[in-house]
Design a protein around this motif. Sequence first.
Motif, mmCIF file in Angstrom:
data_model
loop_
_atom_site.group_PDB
_atom_site.id
_atom_site.type_symbol
_atom_site.label_atom_id
_atom_site.label_comp_id
_atom_site.label_asym_id
_atom_site.label_seq_id
_atom_site.Cartn_x
_atom_site.Cartn_y
_atom_site.Cartn_z
ATOM 1 N N ALA A 55 -10.590 5.442 -4.021
ATOM 2 C CA ALA A 55 -10.955 4.228 -3.199
ATOM 3 C C ALA A 55 -12.373 4.113 -2.538
ATOM 4 N N LEU A 96 -8.894 -1.764 2.778
ATOM 5 C CA LEU A 96 -8.848 -0.304 2.993
ATOM 6 C C LEU A 96 -8.005 0.114 4.104
ATOM 7 N N PHE A 135 -8.378 5.937 4.499
ATOM 8 C CA PHE A 135 -9.480 5.239 3.495
ATOM 9 C C PHE A 135 -10.656 4.773 4.249
ATOM 10 N N THR A 193 -10.052 -0.367 -6.519
ATOM 11 C CA THR A 193 -9.788 0.086 -5.235
ATOM 12 C C THR A 193 -8.137 -0.170 -4.789
ATOM 13 N N SER A 220 -6.084 2.369 -6.203
ATOM 14 C CA SER A 220 -6.176 3.642 -5.501
ATOM 15 C C SER A 220 -5.424 3.250 -4.240
ATOM 16 N N LYS A 221 -5.135 2.246 -3.717
ATOM 17 C CA LYS A 221 -4.486 2.070 -2.340
ATOM 18 C C LYS A 221 -3.091 2.366 -2.789
ATOM 19 N N LEU A 234 -1.120 -5.924 0.432
ATOM 20 C CA LEU A 234 -2.498 -5.487 0.258
ATOM 21 C C LEU A 234 -3.389 -6.652 0.340
ATOM 22 N N VAL A 248 -7.416 8.336 -1.696
ATOM 23 C CA VAL A 248 -8.677 8.230 -0.773
ATOM 24 C C VAL A 248 -9.936 8.341 -1.385
ATOM 25 N N GLY A 287 -2.398 5.914 -3.472
ATOM 26 C CA GLY A 287 -2.767 6.928 -2.184
ATOM 27 C C GLY A 287 -4.034 7.726 -2.525
ATOM 28 N N TRP A 329 -0.694 8.433 1.766
ATOM 29 C CA TRP A 329 -1.784 9.210 1.207
ATOM 30 C C TRP A 329 -1.554 10.258 2.232
ATOM 31 N N ALA A 340 0.902 -1.181 -0.196
ATOM 32 C CA ALA A 340 0.029 0.038 0.076
ATOM 33 C C ALA A 340 0.973 1.251 -0.077
#
Length: 388
Positions: A290, A311, A203, A278, A281-282, A319, A287, A285, A187, A184
């Motif tokens: 996600a 998340l 998240f 998702t 997006s992780k 992850l 948010v 970063g 963020w 991950a």
Amino acid sequence: MTASVRSDSIHSDRLTQPVGATAHHDLLAQLADIDSDSALGEARQTREAATVHAQGSYDAIFAVTGDSQFALNQRFQLAQQVASWHGDNQLATHYADRLRPLPQAEDNVKLQAALTHAERLSFKPASATGAHLQALLATGWSHDDVVTLSQLVAFVSFQTRLLRGLRLLNGQPTENDSEANVPAGVWRTEGKTESGRPAPQAFTQEELKWEPWIPAKTLAEFDEPQQATLARFGHTESDYFRLLGRNLPVLEQRTLTDKGIFYTSGGLPRKERELAATVASKVNGCVYCASVHARKAAQLSKQPDAVQRLLDITPGSVLSTGQESRWQAEIDFSAALSATPPSASAVHIQRLRDIGLSELELLDLAQSTAFFAWANRLMLTLGEPFEG
């Protein structure tokens, strides 16, 4: 005005032919050496809308229109550099070939600012701030050209990942292969947006809103046909999409690419396409993205706890931890494809084949992941989410 937006959804069934494209031109097939009669070629024909409008997006991004000062030689030079940063030497060579017959771009403060922006979008999009966009504007970039520049960098990021996925599915050699798990990413956790609104610090599956750092166009600034285009896709009330509407041909093709990837029948279940969004997006970063796609994945899979487990993974951690085997394999592949440069390997593909994914499902997974290399980089670098 701010608006809550699905990070890249559309609600129209209408497809249009890309401006300037031909039915026979398919750069991705060319660079990945895809035989139209192969299993992968047939899968891409099944996903014709995604195939056609990915090419249409390319055509729109490399078309200088209106009063844009973002010259074609600058566009190809930046695309070459971004492709190189993302580890795709063949794509970088393609852009170098497109650049070669053009006049050399002037190496000035404006171009250097664009390269700085492109490097940030490529490697650390979650580190972007509104001040970075103001710095671009200060060197002479217009609001419209800042959007086009960001679209170009984000699009090439998408291209490199989709090309890697296609080459892996096609049994072609790839560079930077790794079986290591991609963790991950980090963020922003400041707690306040730059305008002072409450910002998410973790998240979440909760609904968020988003505000731009440079002004979105008002609806009145679009002419009647342009307003009709926005309305056709449900973009009229969205600050995000009216901001991207500063280059409406690119937005239109990009939106149709999204629809061709996420809103098609058969193949990978929609819940797993949302899972891939998702995961990307992780890694990046993002948010906001996600929150939208995790919520959808949870609703469709009826596994909100499993989605929340994803998340909650902290920066630097694996992850896929704690997930069932199918999701583990999909998450590990999507994470590796989302890395910069991407590191997904034939081992990832074989794991997915071993658990029963078909060629079409594998294509859907690669395209869903790759699209969010594009989506995240726009959301993260043109504005930020807030709670409310």
